[in-house]
Each structure stands twice: as structure tokens, then as C-alpha cells.
Design a protein around this motif. Structure first.
Motif, PDB file in Angstrom:
ATOM      1  N   GLN A 124       6.336  31.904 -45.180  1.00 17.33           N
ATOM      2  CA  GLN A 124       6.293  33.010 -44.225  1.00 17.33           C
ATOM      3  C   GLN A 124       4.866  33.240 -43.742  1.00 17.33           C
ATOM      4  O   GLN A 124       4.625  33.418 -42.541  1.00 17.33           O
ATOM      5  N   GLN A 125       3.910  33.244 -44.667  1.00 16.68           N
ATOM      6  CA  GLN A 125       2.502  33.389 -44.294  1.00 16.68           C
ATOM      7  C   GLN A 125       2.052  32.244 -43.397  1.00 16.68           C
ATOM      8  O   GLN A 125       1.373  32.459 -42.382  1.00 16.68           O
ATOM      9  N   LEU A 126       2.415  31.030 -43.791  1.00 20.70           N
ATOM     10  CA  LEU A 126       1.993  29.867 -43.023  1.00 20.70           C
ATOM     11  C   LEU A 126       2.544  29.914 -41.603  1.00 20.70           C
ATOM     12  O   LEU A 126       1.827  29.631 -40.633  1.00 20.70           O
ATOM     13  N   ARG A 127       3.797  30.273 -41.463  1.00 22.81           N
ATOM     14  CA  ARG A 127       4.409  30.325 -40.133  1.00 22.81           C
ATOM     15  C   ARG A 127       3.708  31.343 -39.239  1.00 22.81           C
ATOM     16  O   ARG A 127       3.490  31.102 -38.051  1.00 22.81           O
ATOM     17  N   GLN A 128       3.342  32.499 -39.798  1.00 18.96           N
ATOM     18  CA  GLN A 128       2.635  33.513 -39.009  1.00 18.96           C
ATOM     19  C   GLN A 128       1.285  32.982 -38.523  1.00 18.96           C
ATOM     20  O   GLN A 128       0.895  33.203 -37.370  1.00 18.96           O
ATOM     21  N   LEU A 129       0.578  32.285 -39.386  1.00 20.93           N
ATOM     22  CA  LEU A 129      -0.739  31.761 -39.028  1.00 20.93           C
ATOM     23  C   LEU A 129      -0.637  30.662 -37.979  1.00 20.93           C
ATOM     24  O   LEU A 129      -1.431  30.614 -37.029  1.00 20.93           O
ATOM     25  N   VAL A 130       0.330  29.780 -38.143  1.00 21.61           N
ATOM     26  CA  VAL A 130       0.493  28.701 -37.169  1.00 21.61           C
ATOM     27  C   VAL A 130       0.874  29.271 -35.804  1.00 21.61           C
ATOM     28  O   VAL A 130       0.349  28.838 -34.759  1.00 21.61           O
ATOM     29  N   GLU A 131       1.771  30.238 -35.779  1.00 22.71           N
ATOM     30  CA  GLU A 131       2.157  30.866 -34.512  1.00 22.71           C
ATOM     31  C   GLU A 131       0.947  31.515 -33.847  1.00 22.71           C
ATOM     32  O   GLU A 131       0.789  31.451 -32.624  1.00 22.71           O
ATOM     33  N   ARG A 132       0.073  32.108 -34.651  1.00 22.69           N
ATOM     34  CA  ARG A 132      -1.126  32.733 -34.074  1.00 22.69           C
ATOM     35  C   ARG A 132      -2.063  31.676 -33.502  1.00 22.69           C
ATOM     36  O   ARG A 132      -2.653  31.876 -32.426  1.00 22.69           O
ATOM     37  N   HIS A 133      -2.209  30.558 -34.197  1.00 19.12           N
ATOM     38  CA  HIS A 133      -3.019  29.455 -33.661  1.00 19.12           C
ATOM     39  C   HIS A 133      -2.481  28.995 -32.316  1.00 19.12           C
ATOM     40  O   HIS A 133      -3.248  28.726 -31.385  1.00 19.12           O
ATOM     41  N   LEU A 134      -1.159  28.902 -32.220  1.00 26.24           N
ATOM     42  CA  LEU A 134      -0.561  28.463 -30.967  1.00 26.24           C
ATOM     43  C   LEU A 134      -0.745  29.506 -29.868  1.00 26.24           C
ATOM     44  O   LEU A 134      -1.000  29.162 -28.711  1.00 26.24           O
ATOM     45  N   GLU A 135      -0.628  30.773 -30.211  1.00 23.69           N
ATOM     46  CA  GLU A 135      -0.820  31.848 -29.221  1.00 23.69           C
ATOM     47  C   GLU A 135      -2.232  31.808 -28.653  1.00 23.69           C
ATOM     48  O   GLU A 135      -2.438  32.039 -27.451  1.00 23.69           O
ATOM     49  N   LEU A 136      -3.206  31.521 -29.512  1.00 21.69           N
ATOM     50  CA  LEU A 136      -4.605  31.492 -29.070  1.00 21.69           C
ATOM     51  C   LEU A 136      -4.971  30.200 -28.350  1.00 21.69           C
ATOM     52  O   LEU A 136      -6.039  30.103 -27.747  1.00 21.69           O
ATOM     53  N   GLY A 137      -4.101  29.202 -28.441  1.00 22.47           N
ATOM     54  CA  GLY A 137      -4.387  27.926 -27.792  1.00 22.47           C
ATOM     55  C   GLY A 137      -5.538  27.170 -28.425  1.00 22.47           C
ATOM     56  O   GLY A 137      -6.288  26.477 -27.718  1.00 22.47           O
ATOM     57  N   LEU A 138      -5.699  27.291 -29.744  1.00 27.79           N
ATOM     58  CA  LEU A 138      -6.782  26.570 -30.416  1.00 27.79           C
ATOM     59  C   LEU A 138      -6.530  25.067 -30.331  1.00 27.79           C
ATOM     60  O   LEU A 138      -5.386  24.615 -30.330  1.00 27.79           O
ATOM     61  N   PRO A 139      -7.592  24.269 -30.251  1.00 22.78           N
ATOM     62  CA  PRO A 139      -7.428  22.822 -30.037  1.00 22.78           C
ATOM     63  C   PRO A 139      -6.828  22.110 -31.250  1.00 22.78           C
ATOM     64  O   PRO A 139      -6.995  22.543 -32.393  1.00 22.78           O
ATOM     65  N   PHE A 140      -6.146  21.010 -30.969  1.00 21.09           N
ATOM     66  CA  PHE A 140      -5.610  20.153 -32.019  1.00 21.09           C
ATOM     67  C   PHE A 140      -6.622  19.053 -32.320  1.00 21.09           C
ATOM     68  O   PHE A 140      -7.158  18.432 -31.396  1.00 21.09           O
ATOM     69  N   PRO A 141      -6.896  18.791 -33.589  1.00 20.53           N
ATOM     70  CA  PRO A 141      -7.836  17.713 -33.913  1.00 20.53           C
ATOM     71  C   PRO A 141      -7.217  16.351 -33.647  1.00 20.53           C
ATOM     72  O   PRO A 141      -6.036  16.133 -33.959  1.00 20.53           O
ATOM     73  N   PRO A 142      -7.974  15.412 -33.061  1.00 16.94           N
ATOM     74  CA  PRO A 142      -7.437  14.061 -32.838  1.00 16.94           C
ATOM     75  C   PRO A 142      -7.419  13.268 -34.126  1.00 16.94           C
ATOM     76  O   PRO A 142      -8.174  13.572 -35.058  1.00 16.94           O
ATOM     77  N   PRO A 143      -6.561  12.248 -34.219  1.00 19.05           N
ATOM     78  CA  PRO A 143      -6.584  11.382 -35.403  1.00 19.05           C
ATOM     79  C   PRO A 143      -7.936  10.701 -35.552  1.00 19.05           C
ATOM     80  O   PRO A 143      -8.438  10.098 -34.609  1.00 19.05           O
ATOM     81  N   ALA A 144      -8.528  10.800 -36.732  1.00 23.16           N
ATOM     82  CA  ALA A 144      -9.862  10.224 -36.951  1.00 23.16           C
ATOM     83  C   ALA A 144      -9.860   8.712 -36.827  1.00 23.16           C
ATOM     84  O   ALA A 144     -10.881   8.107 -36.510  1.00 23.16           O
ATOM     85  N   THR A 145      -8.714   8.068 -37.045  1.00 27.09           N
ATOM     86  CA  THR A 145      -8.682   6.608 -37.048  1.00 27.09           C
ATOM     87  C   THR A 145      -8.982   6.001 -35.690  1.00 27.09           C
ATOM     88  O   THR A 145      -9.401   4.857 -35.605  1.00 27.09           O
ATOM     89  N   PRO A 189     -11.282  18.853 -40.514  1.00 25.56           N
ATOM     90  CA  PRO A 189     -12.321  18.322 -41.414  1.00 25.56           C
ATOM     91  C   PRO A 189     -11.763  17.344 -42.439  1.00 25.56           C
ATOM     92  O   PRO A 189     -10.764  17.626 -43.126  1.00 25.56           O
ATOM     93  N   ALA A 190     -12.402  16.187 -42.534  1.00 32.19           N
ATOM     94  CA  ALA A 190     -11.906  15.130 -43.424  1.00 32.19           C
ATOM     95  C   ALA A 190     -11.859  15.591 -44.877  1.00 32.19           C
ATOM     96  O   ALA A 190     -10.905  15.279 -45.596  1.00 32.19           O
ATOM     97  N   GLU A 191     -12.877  16.305 -45.315  1.00 29.02           N
ATOM     98  CA  GLU A 191     -12.920  16.744 -46.710  1.00 29.02           C
ATOM     99  C   GLU A 191     -11.746  17.665 -47.032  1.00 29.02           C
ATOM    100  O   GLU A 191     -11.133  17.551 -48.102  1.00 29.02           O
TER     101      GLU A 191
END
Length: 228
Positions: A124-145, A189-191
Motif C-alpha cells: 500500500q505504501q509503495l503504490r502511493q509513492l509510485v503513483e506520486r512519482h507518476l503524478e509529478l512526471g519524474l524521469p525514468f532511469p535508462p538501462p545502464a547496459t 543508482p547502481a549501488e
């Protein structure tokens, strides 16, 4: 799923293969070209391990991801583009050989599941945080490979497609799958990615992922960061 007792190991800087996730890989080194030929002629399985950043020579982290080659496009110059699907966390054992590529014993690391109630609250906590990330339009990290060589093409995630995949992921019931897929899509972040891969406890993995997403929201000035 039956995990083999040994597998070829591809050691890559900053790369993490989570179970159930998809990882694009650009193959250009001669040893990995040979690895690809061999795995495509056999079980299509290989391990992706992150290189330890403090070591000058090749030293993979002990916890890695076993993957299946879902797609391989081989080019005339011998290079190739792959899509790997993560199958399991594995611990690397003895190295059986180093040439023409690294072959090591592997041991599967099954998740230590949390109680249904604890999983429900953490999801439940995770879903709320992910939805907020999507609402804010935060960038998605590209695959490092795909950022390891100038020869590899640029990869730019499609925000709408990624958001749709994330929302579908949040509807899944299995907390392990949700945690791993969200980690693969939102953690840059890779770490931190390696730490999450090494978490065999479901509750521990969810708690660390929640803490990371809260920090990200706070870093972008969102009051929800740290408040859920």
C-alpha cells in the motif's frame, strides 16, 4: 523453475537484472559474442553480475541475476542486441573457468516471504509513492547496459508507456514481483539497485525501496516524501 548448477557470467558495470524484469544489452566484446553463440545453441541462460566498482580487475558482485535470452539480434560486425528476462536471484560460487568467458557455479536465492498483513501494508505504501512519482512526471532511469559504449544507440524511455507498465505492475498481487519490477523501472543508482537485488527478504526489500522513493520525492521538493 530448475536453476542450473553452473552458468556463464556477464560482468557489466552498473548493470542489474532483477527477477521478472527485462534488460536490454548491447554485446560487443569478443568473449561475450562467443558466450552469446554458445547460450543460443544450448539453454539460452546467462548470469548478469555487476562489477565491483572498487576493483581494477574484473570482480563481479556475489549476488547476481540469472536471465533468459528472450530476443537476440545479431549484426554483420559480430555485435548483437539482446533482451534478457530475469528469472532468479543467484549467488555466485566457484569459478570453473575464465576463458573464453567466465563460467561459475550458481545457487538460487529464493525470497524469504513476509506475512500477508505486512506485505499488504508495505505494498500500500509503495503504490502511493509510485503513483506520486507518476503524478509529478519524474524521469525514468535508462538501462545502464546501453550506456557503456559510444557504439550503442541512445535509449530514451517513453514516459506514457513506462507509466502504463508501472500501473499494471502495481495491480499484481505478488509482493516480490512488484518490488523487483518497480526497482528495475524506477531505481537509477547502481549501488541502490545492487542492494535491492541482494535483499532476499521480501519485507526488507520493500522497506528499502519505499525509503528510496521517499528520498527521491523529498529531493524533488515534494511534501509527500518521508510522510507516508
Amino acid at each position: 523453475m530448475i536453476v542450473p548448477c553452473e552458468a556463464p557470467v556477464m560482468t557489466l558495470p552498473a548493470a542489474t537484472l532483477f527477477p521478472q524484469s527485462l534488460l536490454p544489452v548491447y554485446v560487443f566484446e569478443p568473449r561475450y559474442r562467443q558466450m552469446l553463440v554458445d547460450v543460443l545453441e544450448s539453454h539460452r541462460l546467462l548470469v548478469v553480475a555487476m562489477q565491483k566498482p572498487t576493483c581494477a580487475r574484473e570482480v563481479p558482485h556475489n549476488i547476481a541475476g540469472l536471465g533468459l535470452v528472450r530476443m537476440a539480434v545479431q549484426h554483420r560486425d559480430g555485435t548483437a542486441h539482446l533482451v534478457l528476462q530475469g528469472l532468479a536471484r543467484v549467488a555466485l560460487g566457484d569459478t570453473l573457468r575464465y576463458k573464453p568467458y567466465r563460467l561459475q557455479r550458481i545457487v538460487p536465492l529464493p525470497s524469504q516471504t513476509a506475512s500477508p498483513e505486512e506485505s499488504r501494508l508495505l505494498l500500500q505504501q509503495l503504490r502511493q509513492l509510485v503513483e506520486r512519482h507518476l503524478e509529478l512526471g519524474l524521469p525514468f532511469p535508462p538501462p545502464a547496459t546501453l550506456a557503456q559504449t559510444d557504439d550503442a544507440p541512445a535509449w530514451v524511455p517513453c514516459p506514457d508507456a513506462m507509466a502504463a507498465i508501472l500501473r499494471d505492475t502495481l495491480d499484481l498481487k505478488d509482493p516480490d514481483i512488484v518490488a523487483d519490477l518497480v526497482s528495475a523501472m524506477l531505481v537509477g543508482p547502481a549501488e541502490m539497485r545492487q542492494q535491492l537485488l541482494e535483499c532476499v527478504g521480501t519485507a526488507d526489500r520493500l522497506e528499502r525501496l519505499i525509503a528510496y522513493l521517499q528520498e527521491e520525492l523529498a529531493r524533488h521538493g515534494d511534501p509527500l516524501g518521508g510522510c507516508i
